[in-house]
Design an enzyme around this catalytic site. Sequence first.
Site, short mmCIF file in Angstrom:
data_model
loop_
_atom_site.label_atom_id
_atom_site.label_comp_id
_atom_site.label_asym_id
_atom_site.label_seq_id
_atom_site.Cartn_x
_atom_site.Cartn_y
_atom_site.Cartn_z
N ASP A 95 32.77 43.85 16.22
CA ASP A 95 33.16 42.68 17.00
C ASP A 95 34.56 42.96 17.54
OD1 ASP A 95 33.43 40.25 18.14
OD2 ASP A 95 33.39 39.10 16.28
N CYS A 308 12.58 42.31 -3.93
CA CYS A 308 13.87 43.01 -4.03
C CYS A 308 14.13 43.46 -5.47
CB CYS A 308 15.00 42.13 -3.51
SG CYS A 308 15.68 41.00 -4.73
#
Length: 377
Positions: A95, A308
């Site tokens: 960013d 997971c």
Amino acid sequence: MSQDFSFHLKKSQGPAGPRLGKITTARGVIETPVFMPVGTYATVKTLTPEDLQEIGAAIILSNIYHLYLRPGVETIQALGGLHRFMHWDGPILTDSGGYQIFSLAPFRTITDAGVTFRSHLDGSSHFLTPETVVGLQEALGVDIMICLDECPGYPAPEAEVRRAAALTLNWAARSQAARSRPNAALFPVVQGGMDPDLRREQAQAMAALDFDGYAIGGLSVGEPKDLMLAMVEATTPALPEDKPRYLMGVGTPEDLVEAVARGVDMFDCVLPTRNARNGMAFTSTGKVVIKNAVHGADAGPLDAACGCYTCRHYSRAYLRHLYVAREILAYRLLTLHNLYYYLQLMVTMRQAVAENRFAAFRRDFYQNRPQGGNNRG
Ligand SMILES: [Zn+2]
């Protein structure tokens, strides 16, 4: 245009409908729609790059504002660039720091030339221009760069929103002209506040500058969800169909589903990682607050539908114990689960688009949640 970056639109349900695509970079392929885990300080907190690969992260996000202030771009460059510095060899998007300068820096002055601000760390003064921000990202060696933009707050006066949008457009053109490395892609940020006409106008003007992809910024800044989605809906059809669209800083699992439904390809958000460290897990049946006493003797996993590492090996009771005892492992296990949940949600959405059943997926997604609906509005 970058030589090493391309986007292939595999499937699309209209100019503002769900899409399936593939981004190719020199460091790997990214199937879209994609979620990018956030590694603000050149680390996705509590995880190693191997953990990220294991859960299927194809690209991560870092932040030029934070790395510029600490440890400094020159330091990272001297150590071989950002990938080598953090031992992640997949694609990285940085960013530009526009949002951070406007939300974190205690003082800033904006002129057409650039922005002067004080560091939130030590008060030192800095001046960044659209050109220097491209140069800093090129020095880090990242794969996708973002143009410096001005993100107005919410709510903001109309004149202020128009001025910031015009400046952001001008800065995008200057960023494009400042590129010196042909291998990094560059995305401008479409601003325009909560004005659909201005958003459309900005998107068209940015599209005319022919970038590698387009970011949609200035959303999820405190506005109601319906307004945020209306702005996405105004923006996506005005962007080129054959370029990726990245909705910055959004959002909850519900936000991702709704934005994919409106033609967004890329996302980043601190929610899965930050909330994990605050003891909140995202699951297929809604949010779980792990410190709640109800989990104290629960032998079941966080999410029975999740594959997971955390859900395969640990009970809610153990996770609650770790969290209450402030054991570091709690943050790590919850982060692993939350990111896995987000990444799997994207896999599921990609499959649904590929098989032309996104509408059915969306219905099921909300039906599984205890609220019986989404948490929009
Ligand atoms: Zn899990």
